[in-house]
Write an enzyme that holds these catalytic residues in place. Structure first.
Site, PDB file in Angstrom:
ATOM      1  N   ASP A 218       0.840  -1.203   0.000  1.00  0.00           N
ATOM      2  CA  ASP A 218       0.000   0.000   0.000  1.00  0.00           C
ATOM      3  C   ASP A 218       0.874   1.252   0.000  1.00  0.00           C
ATOM      4  O   ASP A 218       2.096   1.156  -0.151  1.00  0.00           O
ATOM      5  CB  ASP A 218      -0.983  -0.017   1.183  1.00  0.00           C
ATOM      6  CG  ASP A 218      -0.263   0.002   2.528  1.00  0.00           C
ATOM      7  OD1 ASP A 218       0.950   0.287   2.558  1.00  0.00           O
ATOM      8  OD2 ASP A 218      -0.920  -0.266   3.554  1.00  0.00           O
ATOM      9  N   SER A 219       0.239   2.397   0.182  1.00  0.00           N
ATOM     10  CA  SER A 219       0.987   3.656   0.030  1.00  0.00           C
ATOM     11  C   SER A 219       2.092   3.802   1.077  1.00  0.00           C
ATOM     12  O   SER A 219       3.154   4.340   0.789  1.00  0.00           O
ATOM     13  CB  SER A 219       0.021   4.847   0.106  1.00  0.00           C
ATOM     14  OG  SER A 219      -0.629   4.846   1.355  1.00  0.00           O
TER      15      SER A 219
END
Lengths: 415, 90
Positions: free
Chosen positions: B40-41
């Site tokens: 994810d980010s």
């Protein structure tokens, strides 16, 4: 009050290891988890006066058991909270659907966010006033509500999330405020507790206010000595404690087993001193918590004291207990064996105290050999002694002048 | 010194396996970091830090932002590192 509130799960990480069973094993054996930390600490803080501490034993927790996407945002304090909460959840049998219902929340506190992560954070920052190269999880490890937020994330809780960061009252306030949220019908279930790490900076802070033990660096097992004539201060420890609190309706629907009923709680400001609890504020807190619980002093069966082993704190607490509850009710504390697990202590010690209430066989205060005259006005519990009734009082007093008292009824004899 | 494409790919695989605890078998050159590997980010921030450390250059987050955002697969990372190497070596 909308509904009655019960404890349906308990979990701890303590200086005796992972799980409540380990903690009880250590306490029952009369062992001490306090050790000399000088080899581990002296490169981090050179001029400590208290070189003893009660760490969670190395290898007791395997952080790899926490899925990576949860673990990356957890410092040690949130990891301990994760394991304590996991044990409480398992005992309560609470499933994923109930956890995600929006009626299940979490209240958890600690003195600060992860101290180890904070130290790393500032070590990096002061090198060249930059945060470059720090991992993305760093912030989530050091923020003050790290345990509460991480628990909600890791266990999929969707209800209230709040953090009671009130040092040594953290866990007790979390439990008390969760009790009120459920009693008022705002939540059905709450994970409640506290956690704190052991770090030389923590012990150093106790040194700074002259609250730490310094005369037993070579004989760590002999300190702290709550209520004892030779007590000379407290010893910091690490751990996490978690209670799963549940409203009667939810508990009956799930057919969960109650371990205790939470009857009352109060928390008050000392009003006089940030460092030393005074007798007046302790008696006021005790009386108000008993009133909230609708319990008269004569009904109390056992007091699990805060009893840190400091000169003034123990004296004020003993005097306060004697004034409100008299000299017949047995009193003991566990910090003599496991040190002061600070933000976790309210929950770690409450879980152990409930275990002794269930079997109706109390534990004495470890290292209490000769009660100091100023602590002699209460009945110090003897090993194996039975509580006078099923009613338990748990005291927690924090730096900052924050007192908390919880009143519970052990459900040894059913609902 | 400049690393060859296969050398870069090996290093990228090592970083992904260590940093994100991924199984070597998952790490095909076409694997999508976000869809197939579940990153994810926040992970992408840590990936940049790990790449900087491994390849000993600084990634300018502002200037390189679009290129970093465009990275989807292991092959894309290798391409990004190669371009970066060329830029550093002038």
């Amino acid at each position: 009050m909308a509904q009655r509130v019960y404890v349906t799960g308990m979990g701890v990480v303590s200086p005796f290891g992972l799980g409540l069973a380990r903690l009880m094993q250590g306490l029952d054996a009369g062992a001490s988890a306090v050790v000399n930390m000088k080899p581990a600490w002296e490169s981090s803080l050179k001029d400590l006066q208290c070189w003893v501490g009660a760490p969670v034993p190395e290898g007791a927790m395997d952080p790899k058991r926490i899925p990576r996407t949860f673990r990356r945002s957890m410092g040690l304090t949130a990891q301990m909270a994760y394991f304590a909460a996991g044990e409480a959840l398992e005992q309560s049998g609470l499933g994923e659907t109930e956890r995600a219902s929006g009626r299940c929340g979490v209240a958890f506190g600690s003195t600060t966010g992860s101290v180890h992560s904070l130290a790393n954070f500032f070590e990096r920052y002061y090198k060249d006033v930059s945060l470059r190269d720090l991992q993305s999880g760093s912030f989530f490890q050091v923020m003050s509500h790290t345990s509460a937020a991480n628990l909600a994330h890791a266990y999929g809780l969707r209800g209230r999330v709040f953090s009671t960061d009130s040092a040594c009252s953290s866990a007790s306030q979390a439990i008390g405020l969760s009790f009120e949220a459920i009693a008022e019908g705002r939540q059905d279930i709450m994970l409640a507790g506290g956690s704190d790490e052991l770090h030389p900076l923590v012990s150093g802070s106790f040194d700074l206010v002259m609250a730490s033990s310094m005369r037993f660096n070579d004989t760590p097992h002999l300190t702290p000595r709550p209520f004892d004539r030779r007590r000379d201060g407290t010893v910091c420890g690490a751990g996490a404690g978690c209670l799963l609190l549940e409203g009667e309706g939810s508990m009956r629907r799930r057919k969960a087993q109650p371990l205790a009923e939470v009857l009352g709680f109060d928390t008050v400001a000392d009003g006089a001193n940030l460092a030393q609890p005074n007798r007046e504020s302790i008696t006021r807190c005790l009386r108000q918590a008993l009133d909230a619980a609708r319990i008269s002093p004569g009904q109390v069966g056992y007091v699990n004291a805060h009893a840190t082993g400091t000169e003034q704190g123990d004296a004020a607490e003993a005097a306060g207990i004697a004034e409100v509850l008299g000299a017949k009710v047995p009193v003991s504390g566990f910090k003599g064996a496991i040190g002061h697990t600070t933000g976790a202590s309210g929950a770690v010690e409450l879980a152990a105290a409930l275990a002794t209430m269930h079997r109706r066989s109390l534990l004495p205060t470890h290292n209490l050999e000769e009660p100091a005259p100023e602590c002699a006005g209460i009945r110090h519990a003897q090993r194996g002694e039975a509580p006078l009734s099923d009613i338990l009082v748990k005291n927690s007093f924090a730096f900052g002048g924050i007192n908390s008292v919880l009143v519970l009824r052990s459900t040894t004899h059913g609902l | 010194m400049a690393y060859s494409s296969p050398e870069i790919m090996e290093k990228v695989k090592k970083i992904l396996a260590q940093e994100f605890e991924l199984e070597p078998a998952q790490l095909s050159p076409e694997a999508n970091l976000y869809v197939d590997l579940g990153l994810d980010s926040l992970d992408s921030v840590d990936l940049v830090v790990a790449l900087e450390k491994e390849f000993q250059f600084k990634i300018n987050r502002e200037r390189d932002e679009e290129k970093i955002r465009a990275i989807r697969t292991l092959n894309d990372i290798v391409g990004f590192i190669e371009a970066k190497q060329a830029e550093v070596l002038g």
